[in-house]
Design an enzyme around this catalytic site. Sequence first.
Site, PDB file in Angstrom:
ATOM      1  CB  CYS A   1      43.010  30.865  62.388  1.00 15.52           C
ATOM      2  SG  CYS A   1      43.837  29.985  61.033  1.00 15.52           S
TER       3      CYS A   1
ATOM      4  CD  GLU B   1      41.679  38.418  64.630  1.00 14.13           C
ATOM      5  OE1 GLU B   1      42.772  38.897  64.281  1.00 14.13           O
ATOM      6  OE2 GLU B   1      41.572  37.481  65.434  1.00 14.13           O
TER       7      GLU B   1
END
Length: 287
Positions: free
Chosen positions: A150, A184
């Site tokens: 994130c 990711e």
Amino acid sequence: MTCHQKRKIDEIRVEGHEELDAASLREHEEFTKVKNIATIEFGRYEIETWYFSPFPLEYNDCSKLFFCEFCDEIYRSGTLSMFEVDGKKNKVYGQNLCYWAKLFLDRKTLYSDVNLFLFYVLRECDNRGCYMVGYFSKEKHSEESYNLDCILTLPPYQRKGYGKFLIAFPYELSKKEGKVGTPERPLPDLGMLRYRGYWTHVLLDILKKLKGNISIKELSDMIAIKAEDILSTLQGLELIQYRKGQQVICPDPKVLDCHLKAAGRGGLEVDVSKSELLRQKIGVCIS
């Protein structure tokens, strides 16, 4: 996977709501349309939030929350410092950081167990203290070679090059670990655009200085960017040709200059010499 499918998955993958039926999910979505926290005070800024974040129930009547700013410094260059927080050792801090980020990231997935994550918090320092600019998180052990989970730059600090710095820092960590990395997946469209910009700058800078030939594998080992990301970026720049069934990088100087001009500023650079952690290329297993 389409953007619509990704959006539906992100909506459903909220902690504690995986088994909701359609009616309950609609009720949950209706409830979370309204912000529960209006503002946060963080250092010298009072910031208006953008989205709902599922803080514990005792905070429901709080219109403004106050956040602490301090943890372990691992990097300092000029007025910038980076702090590393281990989710296992600082569970409450890690959870609060996730709740706090959800106020500004509509699609952020929340995890109750932050033990598996490291958080890297970027701060701007002056004679009064250190003020949070943004952060990124990464899994301690990723089988897919993900070096970022994130990323967020606070609204007052956006469009100042900090986002590119936060993208670059995980790659320096990957170099230190002797690995290649990638963010990711799946990446949202805006996230892919920002990463593509970073990969473009890094690759163009290297190819501009290059004397002789270099393979994608050699580039990947040099800059810790996954080979697939390098290939897709070079293909988008039309710097890949196929000769005798093989992919060949063709760094024409005029084409490189044209792309560099179009790419604009590269953002703030990570100065490896300013961090003992990054200078030491050691594979460390963090429990």
